[in-house]
Design an enzyme around this catalytic site. Structure first.
Site, PDB file in Angstrom:
ATOM      1  N   GLY A 299       0.822  -1.205   0.000  1.00  0.00           N
ATOM      2  CA  GLY A 299       0.000   0.000   0.000  1.00  0.00           C
ATOM      3  C   GLY A 299       0.851   1.247   0.000  1.00  0.00           C
TER       4      GLY A 299
ATOM      5  N   VAL B 198      -2.857  -7.771  -1.834  1.00  0.00           N
ATOM      6  CA  VAL B 198      -2.438  -8.506  -0.638  1.00  0.00           C
ATOM      7  C   VAL B 198      -3.482  -9.513  -0.181  1.00  0.00           C
ATOM      8  CG1 VAL B 198      -0.926  -6.647   0.163  1.00  0.00           C
ATOM      9  CG2 VAL B 198      -3.293  -6.758   0.981  1.00  0.00           C
TER      10      VAL B 198
ATOM     11  N   TYR C  33     -13.489  -3.081  10.895  1.00  0.00           N
ATOM     12  CA  TYR C  33     -12.124  -2.554  10.835  1.00  0.00           C
ATOM     13  C   TYR C  33     -11.380  -2.858  12.132  1.00  0.00           C
ATOM     14  CZ  TYR C  33      -8.431   0.962  10.088  1.00  0.00           C
ATOM     15  OH  TYR C  33      -7.234   1.605   9.915  1.00  0.00           O
TER      16      TYR C  33
ATOM     17  N   LYS D 237      -7.862  -5.009  12.606  1.00  0.00           N
ATOM     18  CA  LYS D 237      -6.664  -4.366  13.131  1.00  0.00           C
ATOM     19  C   LYS D 237      -6.233  -4.949  14.471  1.00  0.00           C
ATOM     20  CE  LYS D 237      -5.710  -1.467   9.832  1.00  0.00           C
ATOM     21  NZ  LYS D 237      -4.444  -1.532   9.082  1.00  0.00           N
TER      22      LYS D 237
ATOM     23  N   ILE E 265      -4.476  10.400  11.458  1.00  0.00           N
ATOM     24  CA  ILE E 265      -3.352  10.973  10.728  1.00  0.00           C
ATOM     25  C   ILE E 265      -3.879  11.764   9.537  1.00  0.00           C
ATOM     26  CG2 ILE E 265      -1.197  10.452   9.520  1.00  0.00           C
ATOM     27  CD1 ILE E 265      -1.162   9.667  12.497  1.00  0.00           C
TER      28      ILE E 265
END
Length: 260
Positions: free
Chosen positions: A23, A75, A167, A171, A200
């Protein structure tokens, strides 16, 4: 690279090493790829569909005096992963550093979540990391004490978040895999660590966090701001370096204090 690599202390230099960043064509992945290259590593920039973006990253690295090549594979496809990592080794002469950064987020409240969305998130975020580590492990073991795996998880994997059950599950799984594989590879000096970024600044966060939503988020972050991709990349570069040779199975939080 340019003269900046010669100014690095040996404990932080990645000269002579080969890194794969999944990525790596945009956002945090791009910054990681460029930062590792700036430290002296030859970098394979992985992409799933945006070949043009990956080529642009490689051109940026080469313009700064580094070595980079774009390697396309999904992936979530174990066979494609194995073939892609084989290409990295053949084209760049080995593999020392694996950064599992590729990921997707499909947000939904649990009651509205679709099975196909859950399968996609798990396939990319969880199985993708598993497949990449599996395919890379043989090469990393040959690298011995230079071998590094850095898995990009998320603060959401540690604390959860409403609307992100799928998600968060993917994770959180990365953290368990990180600790397990760290124990398996430690005998040859290979380290395996994870980073859990908070919020971020990327194109995705810019689009998702507008006005009131951004203000509400900032009120929860003790440092009072959203993080920068470079701050995640610096953490990756440190864990990839000789300076981090006695750190393994660790989860490094880069979140401004959002989760302690």
């Amino acid at each position: 690279m340019d003269d900046t690599t010669t100014q690095l202390p040996p404990s932080l230099s990645l000269a002579g090493l080969v890194a794969l960043v999944t990525g790596g064509s945009r956002g945090i992945g791009r910054t990681i790829a460029e930062t590792l290259a700036a430290r002296g590593a030859s970098v394979a920039v992985n992409y799933a569909s945006r070949e043009d973006a990956a080529v642009e990253v490689c051109e940026s690295i080469r313009a700064a005096g580094g070595t980079a090549t774009a390697i396309g594979f999904d992936v979530s496809d174990p066979e494609a992963v194995a073939a892609g990592i084989k290409r990295v080794v053949e084209e760049l002469g080995g593999l020392h550093i694996l950064v599992n950064n590729a990921g997707v987020s499909i947000d939904s409240l649990l009651m509205r979540a679709k099975e196909e969305d859950f399968e996609r998130v798990i396939a990319v975020n969880q199985r993708g990391v598993f497949s990449c580590m599996k395919a890379a492990s043989r090469h990393l073991l040959r690298a011995k004490a230079s071998g590094r795996v850095i898995n990009i998880s998320s603060v959401v994997g540690e604390r959860g978040n409403a609307g992100q059950t799928m998600y968060a599950a993917s994770k959180a799984a990365i953290l368990g895999m990180t600790k397990s594989v760290a124990q398996e590879l430690a005998g040859r000096g290979v380290t395996v660590n994870a980073i859990t970024p908070g919020f971020i600044e990327t194109d995705m966060t810019d689009a998702a966090l507008q006005d009131d939503a951004r203000k509400a988020l900032l009120s929860q972050i003790p440092l009072g701001r959203i993080g920068l991709p470079q701050e995640v990349a610096e953490a990756v570069a440190f864990l990839a370096s000789p300076a981090a040779s006695y750190i393994t199975g660790h989860v490094l939080r880069v979140n401004g204090g959002l989760h302690l």
